[in-house]
Design a protein around this motif. Structure first.
Motif, PDB file in Angstrom:
ATOM      1  N   VAL A 198      38.896  24.000  27.544  1.00 17.44           N
ATOM      2  CA  VAL A 198      38.820  25.451  27.711  1.00 17.44           C
ATOM      3  C   VAL A 198      39.819  25.850  28.796  1.00 17.44           C
ATOM      4  CG1 VAL A 198      37.330  27.395  28.310  1.00 17.44           C
ATOM      5  CG2 VAL A 198      36.388  25.446  27.025  1.00 17.44           C
ATOM      6  N   ILE A 199      40.627  26.866  28.505  1.00 19.07           N
ATOM      7  CA  ILE A 199      41.660  27.315  29.443  1.00 19.07           C
ATOM      8  C   ILE A 199      41.177  28.557  30.179  1.00 19.07           C
ATOM      9  CG2 ILE A 199      44.057  28.033  29.690  1.00 19.07           C
ATOM     10  CD1 ILE A 199      44.623  26.641  27.011  1.00 19.07           C
ATOM     11  N   LEU A 200      41.270  28.513  31.495  1.00 13.75           N
ATOM     12  CA  LEU A 200      40.820  29.603  32.360  1.00 13.75           C
ATOM     13  C   LEU A 200      42.030  30.313  32.956  1.00 13.75           C
ATOM     14  CD1 LEU A 200      38.200  27.526  34.398  1.00 13.75           C
ATOM     15  CD2 LEU A 200      37.880  28.610  32.159  1.00 13.75           C
ATOM     16  N   PRO A 201      41.909  31.618  33.230  1.00 12.71           N
ATOM     17  CA  PRO A 201      43.032  32.320  33.859  1.00 12.71           C
ATOM     18  C   PRO A 201      43.186  31.940  35.325  1.00 12.71           C
ATOM     19  CG  PRO A 201      41.161  33.795  33.628  1.00 12.71           C
ATOM     20  CD  PRO A 201      40.779  32.521  32.924  1.00 12.71           C
ATOM     21  N   ALA A 202      44.420  31.710  35.748  1.00 12.51           N
ATOM     22  CA  ALA A 202      44.712  31.514  37.170  1.00 12.51           C
ATOM     23  C   ALA A 202      44.697  32.880  37.852  1.00 12.51           C
ATOM     24  CB  ALA A 202      46.073  30.855  37.335  1.00 12.51           C
ATOM     25  N   SER A 203      44.666  32.870  39.142  1.00 15.70           N
ATOM     26  CA  SER A 203      44.754  34.123  39.893  1.00 15.70           C
ATOM     27  C   SER A 203      46.205  34.587  39.877  1.00 15.70           C
ATOM     28  CB  SER A 203      44.267  33.922  41.331  1.00 15.70           C
ATOM     29  OG  SER A 203      44.316  35.141  42.041  1.00 15.70           O
ATOM     30  N   VAL A 204      46.454  35.662  39.145  1.00 12.86           N
ATOM     31  CA  VAL A 204      47.813  36.177  38.959  1.00 12.86           C
ATOM     32  C   VAL A 204      47.853  37.632  39.407  1.00 12.86           C
ATOM     33  CG1 VAL A 204      49.564  36.766  37.254  1.00 12.86           C
ATOM     34  CG2 VAL A 204      48.332  34.612  37.050  1.00 12.86           C
ATOM     35  N   HIS A 205      48.859  37.956  40.217  1.00 16.53           N
ATOM     36  CA  HIS A 205      49.091  39.354  40.602  1.00 16.53           C
ATOM     37  C   HIS A 205      50.597  39.552  40.613  1.00 16.53           C
ATOM     38  CE1 HIS A 205      48.762  42.841  43.701  1.00 16.53           C
ATOM     39  NE2 HIS A 205      48.772  43.282  42.456  1.00 16.53           N
ATOM     40  N   SER A 206      51.101  39.885  39.437  1.00 14.66           N
ATOM     41  CA  SER A 206      52.550  39.980  39.280  1.00 14.66           C
ATOM     42  C   SER A 206      52.864  40.925  38.136  1.00 14.66           C
ATOM     43  CB  SER A 206      53.141  38.600  38.992  1.00 14.66           C
ATOM     44  OG  SER A 206      54.520  38.669  38.750  1.00 14.66           O
ATOM     45  N   GLY A 207      53.793  41.841  38.359  1.00 12.77           N
ATOM     46  CA  GLY A 207      54.154  42.786  37.320  1.00 12.77           C
ATOM     47  C   GLY A 207      52.943  43.582  36.876  1.00 12.77           C
ATOM     48  N   GLY A 208      52.707  43.603  35.546  1.00 15.51           N
ATOM     49  CA  GLY A 208      51.543  44.311  35.014  1.00 15.51           C
ATOM     50  C   GLY A 208      50.308  43.458  34.927  1.00 15.51           C
ATOM     51  N   ALA A 209      50.359  42.252  35.492  1.00 16.71           N
ATOM     52  CA  ALA A 209      49.214  41.339  35.416  1.00 16.71           C
ATOM     53  C   ALA A 209      48.464  41.275  36.739  1.00 16.71           C
ATOM     54  CB  ALA A 209      49.689  39.941  35.027  1.00 16.71           C
ATOM     55  N   ASP A 210      47.135  41.357  36.649  1.00 18.42           N
ATOM     56  CA  ASP A 210      46.282  41.183  37.822  1.00 18.42           C
ATOM     57  C   ASP A 210      44.945  40.628  37.377  1.00 18.42           C
ATOM     58  OD1 ASP A 210      44.991  41.185  40.227  1.00 18.42           O
ATOM     59  OD2 ASP A 210      45.125  43.353  40.579  1.00 18.42           O
ATOM     60  N   THR A 211      44.842  39.317  37.434  1.00 18.65           N
ATOM     61  CA  THR A 211      43.620  38.664  36.966  1.00 18.65           C
ATOM     62  C   THR A 211      42.588  38.478  38.075  1.00 18.65           C
ATOM     63  OG1 THR A 211      44.486  36.448  37.428  1.00 18.65           O
ATOM     64  CG2 THR A 211      44.935  37.373  35.241  1.00 18.65           C
ATOM     65  N   ARG A 212      42.916  38.881  39.291  1.00 19.25           N
ATOM     66  CA  ARG A 212      42.013  38.609  40.405  1.00 19.25           C
ATOM     67  C   ARG A 212      40.577  39.093  40.171  1.00 19.25           C
ATOM     68  NH1 ARG A 212      45.460  41.140  45.200  1.00 19.25           N
ATOM     69  NH2 ARG A 212      45.649  42.722  43.550  1.00 19.25           N
ATOM     70  N   PRO A 213      40.379  40.275  39.560  1.00 16.47           N
ATOM     71  CA  PRO A 213      38.993  40.725  39.351  1.00 16.47           C
ATOM     72  C   PRO A 213      38.213  39.904  38.327  1.00 16.47           C
ATOM     73  CG  PRO A 213      40.513  42.593  39.337  1.00 16.47           C
ATOM     74  CD  PRO A 213      41.340  41.351  39.232  1.00 16.47           C
ATOM     75  N   ILE A 214      38.893  39.131  37.476  1.00 17.31           N
ATOM     76  CA  ILE A 214      38.181  38.423  36.400  1.00 17.31           C
ATOM     77  C   ILE A 214      38.217  36.905  36.533  1.00 17.31           C
ATOM     78  CG2 ILE A 214      38.638  40.300  34.775  1.00 17.31           C
ATOM     79  CD1 ILE A 214      40.693  38.250  33.453  1.00 17.31           C
ATOM     80  N   VAL A 215      38.863  36.395  37.562  1.00 14.08           N
ATOM     81  CA  VAL A 215      38.981  34.936  37.689  1.00 14.08           C
ATOM     82  C   VAL A 215      37.613  34.269  37.771  1.00 14.08           C
ATOM     83  CG1 VAL A 215      39.709  33.084  39.240  1.00 14.08           C
ATOM     84  CG2 VAL A 215      41.319  34.888  38.632  1.00 14.08           C
ATOM     85  N   ALA A 216      36.747  34.769  38.624  1.00 15.52           N
ATOM     86  CA  ALA A 216      35.441  34.132  38.823  1.00 15.52           C
ATOM     87  C   ALA A 216      34.576  34.236  37.573  1.00 15.52           C
ATOM     88  CB  ALA A 216      34.729  34.762  40.016  1.00 15.52           C
ATOM     89  N   SER A 217      34.508  35.423  36.988  1.00  8.39           N
ATOM     90  CA  SER A 217      33.659  35.593  35.801  1.00  8.39           C
ATOM     91  C   SER A 217      34.219  34.811  34.613  1.00  8.39           C
ATOM     92  CB  SER A 217      33.523  37.078  35.444  1.00  8.39           C
ATOM     93  OG  SER A 217      34.789  37.677  35.261  1.00  8.39           O
ATOM     94  N   SER A 218      35.532  34.739  34.511  1.00  5.69           N
ATOM     95  CA  SER A 218      36.136  33.962  33.423  1.00  5.69           C
ATOM     96  C   SER A 218      35.844  32.477  33.579  1.00  5.69           C
ATOM     97  CB  SER A 218      37.651  34.199  33.378  1.00  5.69           C
ATOM     98  OG  SER A 218      37.951  35.533  33.063  1.00  5.69           O
TER      99      SER A 218
END
Length: 308
Positions: A198-218
């Motif tokens: 299973v692939i999980l999102p890394a913490s990304v904050h670049s350009g139009g990407a910001d996964t920080r709010p969903i890293v833990a729940s993902s």
């Protein structure tokens, strides 16, 4: 046509000496009839009350059920996902190979530019990843809908005839305000590389990407899916990715980078390994795969609802 014979001979004239017998029988008939009436009314085996009720009262619905009453539906406990939205993303598209120029166009995934989509891989016998993911997606949708979830697919193999682009796949989950999203895949690693991950999102904050709010729940979603997928299918975690954990973190996948809702990818096995391919091409195993993923999603959403 007439018939003659001993049983149809004309009756003979009665002889006077039989008259007392006839009189006696005549006297007994009223009594016998009266006894029969009493027997039928109150003395028949099986209970006279039921007989009288059936005769006097035609069948009708219970008095407590009104004309506008409805049959009760499943209880809330039987629909654990009622009110929840799940987005299923079947990786690739069976028609992608017919549209190379469209799927090769570059899109911005936040960290870099990448192809809109790819054709995916296949088994050595030609069973494609796109067919596999769409089949599992349909099975998974059925399981989740039975539990009350609203399920959306990013595509259903027909419209559009290719893609959609990875950016659009993420947007579909975001626009649906999905409580959980999952992208279905199968890998194309060398023979001997086996298992799922299973692939999980890394913490990304670049350009139009910001996964920080969903890293833990993902991560929680991914851990639940990994656990239940292994339990239901009997498959082992990947022996070539994730160091035996069945989990991998990546920042190069647009479907994860651009997601604003909890989302994971699952590589259900390696299509290029003959042992894994035998599983992936089995309908009964694909049903188990869908069941395992479904149970992981249910576990995750129940945990979210309870604050766990």
């Amino acid at each position: 046509m007439s018939y003659s014979g001993p049983e149809f001979d004309p009756p003979q004239q009665r002889r006077p000496r039989r008259a007392p017998l006839a009189v006696g029988l005549a006297a007994l008939v009223p009594g016998a009839l009266l006894g029969w009436v009493v027997y039928e009314g109150v003395g028949r085996p099986g209970g006279s009350d039921a007989a009288r009720t059936d005769a006097a009262t035609p069948w009708s619905a219970p008095a407590s059920v009104g004309d506008d009453a409805k049959v009760p539906g499943p209880s809330a406990s039987a629909l654990p996902l009622k009110g929840k939205v799940v987005v299923i993303d079947p990786g690739h598209n069976p028609g992608n190979f017919r549209h190379p120029s469209e799927i090769n166009q570059k899109v911005n995934i936040g960290t870099n530019w990448k192809e809109c989509d790819t054709t995916g891989t296949s088994t050595n016998a030609g069973y494609t990843e796109a067919r596999f993911t769409l089949d599992v997606a349909h099975r998974l949708r059925t399981l989740l809908e039975r539990q009350g979830a609203t399920v959306k697919l990013t595509h259903d193999g027909d419209r559009p005839a290719w893609g959609p682009c990875v950016t659009k796949r993420a947007q579909i989950g975001n626009d649906a305000h999905a409580d959980a999203a999952i992208s279905l895949h199968a890998d194309g690693a060398p023979e001997g590389d086996r298992g799922f991950h299973v692939i999980l999102p890394a913490s990304v904050h670049s350009g139009g990407a910001d996964t920080r709010p969903i890293v833990a729940s993902s991560r929680t979603l991914g851990e639940r899916v990994e656990k239940d997928f292994a339990k239901v299918t009997g498959s082992a975690p990947s022996n070539y990715v994730g160091n035996g954990t069945g989990l991998d973190v990546r920042k190069d996948l647009g479907g994860l980078n651009l997601s604003t809702v909890p989302k994971v990818f699952i590589e259900c096995g390696n299509m290029r390994d003959s042992t894994d391919a035998a599983l992936l091409t089995s309908g009964s195993w694909r049903q188990k795969a869908a069941q395992g993923i479904s149970e992981g999603i249910v576990s995750f959403l129940r945990g979210q609802a309870s604050g766990g």
